[in-house]
Design a protein around this motif. Structure first.
Motif, PDB file in Angstrom:
ATOM      1  N   ARG A 111      62.492  37.761 -16.057  1.00 44.71           N
ATOM      2  CA  ARG A 111      62.875  36.658 -15.191  1.00 44.71           C
ATOM      3  C   ARG A 111      63.824  35.679 -15.892  1.00 44.71           C
ATOM      4  O   ARG A 111      64.083  35.773 -17.075  1.00 44.71           O
ATOM      5  CB  ARG A 111      61.617  35.914 -14.722  1.00 44.71           C
ATOM      6  N   ARG A 112      64.259  34.697 -15.123  1.00 47.11           N
ATOM      7  CA  ARG A 112      65.244  33.727 -15.561  1.00 47.11           C
ATOM      8  C   ARG A 112      64.838  33.025 -16.861  1.00 47.11           C
ATOM      9  O   ARG A 112      63.681  32.674 -17.074  1.00 47.11           O
ATOM     10  CB  ARG A 112      65.416  32.684 -14.454  1.00 47.11           C
ATOM     11  N   GLY A 113      65.824  32.819 -17.747  1.00 44.83           N
ATOM     12  CA  GLY A 113      65.600  32.022 -18.949  1.00 44.83           C
ATOM     13  C   GLY A 113      65.372  32.816 -20.220  1.00 44.83           C
ATOM     14  O   GLY A 113      65.354  32.251 -21.307  1.00 44.83           O
ATOM     15  N   LYS A 114      65.195  34.139 -20.130  1.00 47.32           N
ATOM     16  CA  LYS A 114      64.981  34.964 -21.316  1.00 47.32           C
ATOM     17  C   LYS A 114      65.969  36.120 -21.310  1.00 47.32           C
ATOM     18  O   LYS A 114      66.282  36.676 -20.257  1.00 47.32           O
ATOM     19  CB  LYS A 114      63.550  35.516 -21.342  1.00 47.32           C
ATOM     20  N   ARG A 115      66.434  36.487 -22.499  1.00 54.46           N
ATOM     21  CA  ARG A 115      67.347  37.634 -22.581  1.00 54.46           C
ATOM     22  C   ARG A 115      66.589  38.946 -22.514  1.00 54.46           C
ATOM     23  O   ARG A 115      67.077  39.926 -21.946  1.00 54.46           O
ATOM     24  CB  ARG A 115      68.152  37.573 -23.879  1.00 54.46           C
ATOM     25  N   ILE A 243      65.961  53.635 -30.755  1.00 54.56           N
ATOM     26  CA  ILE A 243      65.321  53.325 -29.476  1.00 54.56           C
ATOM     27  C   ILE A 243      66.107  52.151 -28.911  1.00 54.56           C
ATOM     28  O   ILE A 243      65.889  50.992 -29.297  1.00 54.56           O
ATOM     29  CB  ILE A 243      63.827  52.952 -29.651  1.00 54.56           C
ATOM     30  N   ILE A 244      67.057  52.432 -28.027  1.00 53.02           N
ATOM     31  CA  ILE A 244      67.972  51.411 -27.525  1.00 53.02           C
ATOM     32  C   ILE A 244      67.322  50.700 -26.338  1.00 53.02           C
ATOM     33  O   ILE A 244      67.019  51.315 -25.314  1.00 53.02           O
ATOM     34  CB  ILE A 244      69.319  52.037 -27.121  1.00 53.02           C
ATOM     35  N   LEU A 245      67.094  49.406 -26.499  1.00 52.76           N
ATOM     36  CA  LEU A 245      66.371  48.611 -25.505  1.00 52.76           C
ATOM     37  C   LEU A 245      67.367  47.818 -24.668  1.00 52.76           C
ATOM     38  O   LEU A 245      68.028  46.905 -25.172  1.00 52.76           O
ATOM     39  CB  LEU A 245      65.388  47.672 -26.209  1.00 52.76           C
ATOM     40  N   VAL A 246      67.481  48.174 -23.403  1.00 49.87           N
ATOM     41  CA  VAL A 246      68.461  47.556 -22.509  1.00 49.87           C
ATOM     42  C   VAL A 246      67.752  46.613 -21.542  1.00 49.87           C
ATOM     43  O   VAL A 246      66.947  47.049 -20.717  1.00 49.87           O
ATOM     44  CB  VAL A 246      69.240  48.626 -21.719  1.00 49.87           C
ATOM     45  N   SER A 247      68.043  45.333 -21.667  1.00 51.21           N
ATOM     46  CA  SER A 247      67.547  44.344 -20.709  1.00 51.21           C
ATOM     47  C   SER A 247      68.581  44.225 -19.599  1.00 51.21           C
ATOM     48  O   SER A 247      69.712  43.793 -19.825  1.00 51.21           O
ATOM     49  CB  SER A 247      67.342  42.995 -21.403  1.00 51.21           C
ATOM     50  N   ALA A 248      68.189  44.629 -18.404  1.00 51.34           N
ATOM     51  CA  ALA A 248      69.162  44.852 -17.334  1.00 51.34           C
ATOM     52  C   ALA A 248      69.790  43.582 -16.773  1.00 51.34           C
ATOM     53  O   ALA A 248      70.942  43.585 -16.357  1.00 51.34           O
ATOM     54  CB  ALA A 248      68.496  45.640 -16.199  1.00 51.34           C
ATOM     55  N   SER A 249      69.044  42.472 -16.773  1.00 50.11           N
ATOM     56  CA  SER A 249      69.485  41.297 -16.022  1.00 50.11           C
ATOM     57  C   SER A 249      70.211  40.268 -16.865  1.00 50.11           C
ATOM     58  O   SER A 249      70.029  40.183 -18.081  1.00 50.11           O
ATOM     59  CB  SER A 249      68.278  40.627 -15.361  1.00 50.11           C
ATOM     60  N   SER A 250      71.013  39.456 -16.196  1.00 48.58           N
ATOM     61  CA  SER A 250      71.652  38.316 -16.836  1.00 48.58           C
ATOM     62  C   SER A 250      70.592  37.284 -17.181  1.00 48.58           C
ATOM     63  O   SER A 250      69.622  37.094 -16.429  1.00 48.58           O
ATOM     64  CB  SER A 250      72.690  37.709 -15.895  1.00 48.58           C
ATOM     65  N   SER A 251      70.770  36.596 -18.306  1.00 50.67           N
ATOM     66  CA  SER A 251      69.758  35.632 -18.748  1.00 50.67           C
ATOM     67  C   SER A 251      70.146  34.199 -18.429  1.00 50.67           C
ATOM     68  O   SER A 251      69.625  33.262 -19.018  1.00 50.67           O
ATOM     69  CB  SER A 251      69.539  35.771 -20.262  1.00 50.67           C
ATOM     70  N   SER A 252      71.059  34.004 -17.499  1.00 46.98           N
ATOM     71  CA  SER A 252      71.492  32.655 -17.142  1.00 46.98           C
ATOM     72  C   SER A 252      70.318  31.836 -16.629  1.00 46.98           C
ATOM     73  O   SER A 252      69.499  32.315 -15.848  1.00 46.98           O
ATOM     74  CB  SER A 252      72.578  32.724 -16.063  1.00 46.98           C
ATOM     75  N   GLY A 253      70.233  30.586 -17.060  1.00 45.29           N
ATOM     76  CA  GLY A 253      69.118  29.732 -16.662  1.00 45.29           C
ATOM     77  C   GLY A 253      69.335  29.032 -15.332  1.00 45.29           C
ATOM     78  O   GLY A 253      68.482  28.281 -14.880  1.00 45.29           O
ATOM     79  N   GLY A 270      65.835  39.656 -13.229  1.00 48.68           N
ATOM     80  CA  GLY A 270      64.541  40.336 -13.229  1.00 48.68           C
ATOM     81  C   GLY A 270      63.966  40.529 -11.844  1.00 48.68           C
ATOM     82  O   GLY A 270      62.752  40.483 -11.643  1.00 48.68           O
ATOM     83  N   ALA A 271      64.836  40.771 -10.871  1.00 46.89           N
ATOM     84  CA  ALA A 271      64.391  40.851  -9.473  1.00 46.89           C
ATOM     85  C   ALA A 271      63.383  41.971  -9.242  1.00 46.89           C
ATOM     86  O   ALA A 271      62.571  41.894  -8.319  1.00 46.89           O
ATOM     87  CB  ALA A 271      65.599  41.043  -8.557  1.00 46.89           C
ATOM     88  N   GLY A 272      63.424  43.018 -10.069  1.00 48.82           N
ATOM     89  CA  GLY A 272      62.499  44.138  -9.874  1.00 48.82           C
ATOM     90  C   GLY A 272      61.065  43.831 -10.256  1.00 48.82           C
ATOM     91  O   GLY A 272      60.158  44.608  -9.954  1.00 48.82           O
ATOM     92  N   ASP A 273      60.837  42.690 -10.887  1.00 44.34           N
ATOM     93  CA  ASP A 273      59.489  42.321 -11.323  1.00 44.34           C
ATOM     94  C   ASP A 273      58.634  41.904 -10.129  1.00 44.34           C
ATOM     95  O   ASP A 273      59.142  41.386  -9.132  1.00 44.34           O
ATOM     96  CB  ASP A 273      59.589  41.174 -12.330  1.00 44.34           C
ATOM     97  N   ASP A 274      57.327  42.153 -10.224  1.00 45.79           N
ATOM     98  CA  ASP A 274      56.359  41.700  -9.219  1.00 45.79           C
ATOM     99  C   ASP A 274      56.758  42.157  -7.818  1.00 45.79           C
ATOM    100  O   ASP A 274      56.850  41.359  -6.883  1.00 45.79           O
ATOM    101  CB  ASP A 274      56.237  40.174  -9.280  1.00 45.79           C
ATOM    102  N   GLU A 275      56.962  43.457  -7.660  1.00 43.55           N
ATOM    103  CA  GLU A 275      57.496  43.994  -6.405  1.00 43.55           C
ATOM    104  C   GLU A 275      56.590  43.760  -5.204  1.00 43.55           C
ATOM    105  O   GLU A 275      57.052  43.721  -4.061  1.00 43.55           O
ATOM    106  CB  GLU A 275      57.768  45.494  -6.559  1.00 43.55           C
TER     107      GLU A 275
END
Length: 391
Positions: A111-115, A243-253, A270-275
């Motif tokens: 979600r918003r605020g974290k990379r 092990i390449i870890l890709v964080s899909a979303s922009s971290s803009s606050g 992080g829109a896919g979270d908490d579906e």
């Protein structure tokens, strides 16, 4: 009196905030945000096309139409002062796959605020370190065994090769720069105990040793990562198994309001979270099957399209004896009485001339079966709903 006014003011602000959040988190906003982020995931996966793409359940599964496999690393295992290594979620298939292919790419979001989610910042780095330590210990044990066996030159050669690998095997804890040295030191204290737990779990470490030629090591990539396309290293050139870890979303606050020539929408990190809170029964597989219809319809028609897709899939599964989840539709608040509700529901469903048999199970809950169909109407004091029940 002043306290009552203050409480009312706070409640009003709370309701306004919830109302704004609901508008931001519409189905279209979520799906459009996922689609935009999936483009970035696709670009990264093409940099190392030979490496398998894995989704970290459940959020990560939304961000690509095709995954080689899935994994399950929980963010809670990486929360500060709550670090853990789970022997019930060993994810050994990830290490084996990385060993076979020379590495792998894992996708998740936050979600918003974290990379990066904590699953990527700490849970997976802890996992790679514990596996490396366990393999290193087994290599040392093999060296000790080979030292005692002097029956042949082959044994001597094998001993020398094993000893060389054991010396070079990196067992360090590799964490991203934003994790403090204090937290890193606290995690390192626990590594030895977690290694013992892995040993005691009965995991097949021998297969890992055979498969992994180089130690595991995490790398982190987000939308803020700068990658020079003419300098992308081949994964085989590294002295570790990436092990390449890709964080899909922009971290803009801040909320990003975006628009096209036809629609405007709000980007949700992080829109896919908490579906469960927004997807309305839509699954990642259904989304990617109908992605262009959903994205091109725009926000006004998206909800109805999602409802149609979910219901068609439910009927399809029910007809084939597969799991068909119950779908619940809240009735309008204007339907205040159960009699009025019973009269209106067949019309809402597009059904007429149905015999409605009411079987009251208690004062708070009544079930009305609609003729010979597998439809039932239920009411309660808390809410009114139409339940589509499949057999």
């Amino acid at each position: 009196m002043e306290e009552d006014e203050g409480s009312a003011r706070k409640l009003s602000i709370y309701r306004a905030a919830r109302s704004i959040k609901r508008r931001e988190n519409t189905v279209y906003n979520a799906l459009r945000s996922i689609y935009e982020d999936s483009i970035f995931v696709g670009e990264i996966s093409q940099l190392w096309p030979d490496l398998p793409l894995l989704a970290n359940l459940r959020c990560g599964l939304w961000y690509s139409p095709k995954f080689h496999s899935t994994c399950y690393f929980k963010s809670t295992d990486g929360h500060n002062n709550n670090w853990s290594f789970s022997t019930s979620r060993l994810n050994l298939h990830v290490a084996l796959l990385a060993g076979q292919k020379g590495g792998c790419i894992i996708v998740d979001s936050t979600r918003r605020g974290k990379r990066f989610p904590d699953s990527m910042s700490k849970t997976i780095p802890i996992w790679t370190c514990v596996l490396n330590r366990c393999i290193h210990n087994h290599l040392n044990n093999m060296c000790d065994t080979a030292q005692m066996d002097k029956e042949s030159n082959t044994s001597d050669q094998h001993h020398e090769r094993t000893r060389r690998v054991s010396v070079d095997w990196d067992c360090s804890l590799h964490l991203p720069l934003w994790v403090s040295e204090t937290e890193k030191a606290s995690i390192e204290i626990c590594i030895e105990e977690w290694t013992k737990q892995l040993d005691a779990s009965g995991a097949d470490i021998a297969s890992l040793m055979t498969c992994l030629k180089k130690p595991l090591r995490p790398l982190w990539i987000s939308q803020k990562t700068v990658i020079w396309l003419n300098e992308v290293p081949d994964h085989d050139s590294w002295d570790f198994t990436p092990i390449i870890l890709v964080s899909a979303s922009s971290s803009s606050g801040v909320i990003q309001h975006k628009s096209t020539s036809e629609y405007s929408w709000n980007y949700i990190p992080g829109a896919g979270d908490d579906e469960e809170s927004w997807a309305r029964g839509l699954s990642p597989n259904l989304f990617w099957t109908h992605v262009y219809d959903l994205i091109n319809l725009g926000p006004d028609l998206c909800n109805q399209k999602v409802a149609d897709i979910v219901e068609k899939d439910r009927v399809y599964r029910a007809q084939r004896g597969q799991t068909a989840p119950q779908v619940i539709v809240k009735a309008p608040k204007s339907l205040e009485s159960s009699n009025h509700f019973s009269q209106e529901v067949p019309l809402l469903l597009g059904i007429s001339n149905l015999e409605i048999n009411t079987k009251s199970c208690d004062e708070d809950c009544a079930i009305s079966w609609l003729g010979s169909t597998n439809l039932a109407v239920g009411t309660s004091q808390l809410q009114m709903c139409v339940m589509l029940i499949a057999y």
